[in-house]
Design a protein around this motif. Structure first.
Motif, mmCIF file in Angstrom:
data_model
loop_
_atom_site.group_PDB
_atom_site.id
_atom_site.type_symbol
_atom_site.label_atom_id
_atom_site.label_comp_id
_atom_site.label_asym_id
_atom_site.label_seq_id
_atom_site.Cartn_x
_atom_site.Cartn_y
_atom_site.Cartn_z
ATOM 1 N N LEU A 120 8.466 8.911 4.211
ATOM 2 C CA LEU A 120 9.571 8.062 4.665
ATOM 3 C C LEU A 120 9.098 6.642 4.949
ATOM 4 O O LEU A 120 9.816 5.667 4.677
ATOM 5 N N LEU A 121 7.889 6.506 5.470
ATOM 6 C CA LEU A 121 7.394 5.193 5.871
ATOM 7 C C LEU A 121 6.744 4.410 4.734
ATOM 8 O O LEU A 121 6.661 3.179 4.813
ATOM 9 N N SER A 180 5.328 18.289 8.088
ATOM 10 C CA SER A 180 5.996 17.301 8.942
ATOM 11 C C SER A 180 5.353 15.929 8.810
ATOM 12 O O SER A 180 6.044 14.908 8.664
ATOM 13 N N ILE A 181 4.011 15.900 8.840
ATOM 14 C CA ILE A 181 3.306 14.631 8.724
ATOM 15 C C ILE A 181 3.514 14.034 7.340
ATOM 16 O O ILE A 181 3.725 12.823 7.190
ATOM 17 N N SER A 211 -3.564 13.607 13.971
ATOM 18 C CA SER A 211 -2.471 14.349 14.622
ATOM 19 C C SER A 211 -2.458 15.804 14.170
ATOM 20 O O SER A 211 -2.207 16.707 14.978
ATOM 21 N N GLY A 226 -2.031 10.409 10.917
ATOM 22 C CA GLY A 226 -1.441 11.701 10.576
ATOM 23 C C GLY A 226 -2.477 12.808 10.529
ATOM 24 O O GLY A 226 -2.233 13.925 11.028
ATOM 25 N N ALA A 248 6.096 14.426 5.400
ATOM 26 C CA ALA A 248 7.461 13.908 5.321
ATOM 27 C C ALA A 248 7.572 12.543 5.994
ATOM 28 O O ALA A 248 8.220 11.624 5.469
ATOM 29 N N VAL A 249 6.934 12.385 7.152
ATOM 30 C CA VAL A 249 6.966 11.097 7.862
ATOM 31 C C VAL A 249 6.293 10.021 7.022
ATOM 32 O O VAL A 249 6.814 8.899 6.886
ATOM 33 N N LEU A 250 5.143 10.327 6.435
ATOM 34 C CA LEU A 250 4.429 9.353 5.609
ATOM 35 C C LEU A 250 5.253 8.965 4.379
ATOM 36 O O LEU A 250 5.264 7.795 3.977
#
Length: 426
Positions: A290-291, A283-284, A265, A262, A286-288
């Motif tokens: 979620l995962l 955005s990054i 990125s 992340g 939020a993805v982290l």
């Protein structure tokens, strides 16, 4: 009394009340913007227009992302890896981060973007290994500014483009070299002023809390030496290195790998594709979240909300000053100076076109004077530095950056004027 003068007096009052009574300056800034704006007939929509939404997104997004990185141990992993890379030599660490941010901005990164990427790691490193966070923050900010006027950088491209368009004399490499050297010298001053000399040849334990006054006075180093004599503390290693350099780097698990991906990125997307750092960070993050359930726990609480409020509130009031014409009024007052060398300080292209002062020297002086003040906590770079400083050190870092930033406002223009403008007229 004119409304412009009243608005300036209100701003002075906000600073005085906040500093003497301990009230968040951002709260007072919002109230002042609403109260003065309403009294002067400014609509609420125009008052709201001064709120820095882009700065809000950057501050919250970056601190949220690195709050996640702190929670899952990624920051610790980066810190240990960096210590091993410099063989634990504390003296080298601030200069490494200076060069990293300089390379980023010289390669095309915007200054706040580079600071947003580097500052969280650098400040975490500073706190854990006993480096004054003020020193580290200034090295990051000045490093970003040092590379900020390269011919391919954002600021450099803007300045050189304006100069070329107006058919003025230019020297893009001299501008870059002058900015780099000036900021390098500022770091030398900051190094000795904020305890850098005391770090030479000494070792610190990771995680040890270091008071700035102790670092500057040498009490911290004397404490380390006393502990070594008593048999406590780390054992010496070659070259005056930090003993933690010999410690194993924490395990690189799934969450750390995802977070590192992340962060990489963020660097690639923000720099290569010129996408807003704040949006990419959100955005990054939020993805982290979620995962990884671990990433969600306590991440939002790590956002420096008091700093966000402070910065956004003051910037909102400055937006009102622009709306009611106070900024233009100040410029007009300065423009009345009739001596060419004195007027060279505030005036730009129109004055240069008169040929009264050499263009190259004045352009360099203006560029440096306008950029080195980014260390103020009310600038984006300074705000990011304060926001990414651990809470226990945040107030002190804010005050020191305020003092340093104000000193740049006072000292940088005359110094730049004397070095780059006056010699061309002799």
């Amino acid at each position: 009394m004119s409304q412009e003068l009243i608005s300036i007096l209100v701003l002075v009052g906000v600073f005085l009340i906040a500093t003497t009574m301990g009230i968040n300056m951002g709260v007072l800034g919002v109230v002042a913007a609403f109260g003065l704006g309403t009294a002067l007939g400014v609509s609420e929509d125009d008052i709201f227009a001064g709120f820095p939404g882009d700065l809000f997104v950057i501050l919250v997004g970056v601190t949220l992302l690195f709050g996640i990185a702190s929670n899952n141990g990624t920051v610790d992993w980066l810190i240990h890896a960096a210590v091993k890379a410099v063989k634990g030599r504390t003296i080298a660490i601030p200069w490494v981060f200076f060069l990293i941010t300089a390379v980023l901005t010289a390669s095309g990164a915007v200054v706040p973007g580079a600071v947003a990427i580097v500052a969280p790691i650098a400040l975490g490193f500073a706190i854990q290994y006993g480096i004054n966070p003020v020193l580290m923050g200034l090295f990051v900010i000045n490093g970003a500014t040092a590379g900020g006027f390269s011919p391919i950088s954002v600021f450099g491209s803007i300045v050189n483009g304006v100069v070329e368009r107006e058919d003025l004399a230019q020297n893009s490499m001299l501008l870059f070299a002058s900015s780099f050297v000036f900021n390098l010298l500022l770091c030398v001053v900051a190094f000795f002023l904020f305890g850098g000399r005391k770090l030479i040849g000494h070792r610190v334990e990771p995680g040890e809390d270091v008071d700035e006054d102790d670092v500057r006075s040498g009490r911290f180093q004397r404490k380390v030496r006393e502990e070594e004599k008593a048999g406590a503390g780390p054992k010496p290693i070659a070259g005056g290195a930090v003993s933690a350099a010999s410690e194993p780097v924490p395990e690189l698990d799934r969450d750390k790998i995802l977070t590192l991906v992340g962060i990489v990125s963020l660097i690639v997307v923000a720099l290569a594709f010129d996408v807003d750092v704040g949006f990419v960070s959100f955005s990054i993050a939020a993805v982290l979240m979620l995962l990884s359930p671990k990433a969600r726990k306590g991440a939002v609480e790590k956002v420096a909300w008091s700093t966000v409020l402070l910065i956004c509130g003051i910037v909102m009031y400055v937006g009102l000053l622009e709306t009611i014409g106070t900024i233009d009024w100040l410029g007009e007052q300065v423009a009345r100076i009739d001596k060419p060398l004195l007027a060279a300080l505030p005036l730009a292209v129109p004055f240069l076109q008169t040929g009264a002062v050499g263009a190259v020297g004045l352009i360099i002086a203006l560029s440096i004077s306008s950029s080195v003040v980014d260390s103020s906590p009310f600038s984006t770079s300074g705000a990011l530095t304060v926001a990414n400083t651990p809470e226990s050190h945040r107030d002190r870092v804010f005050k020191r950056l305020m003092q340093w930033g104000m000193s740049m406002v006072v000292l940088a223009p005359p110094v730049a004027w004397l070095v780059w403008v006056v010699p061309t007229e002799l």
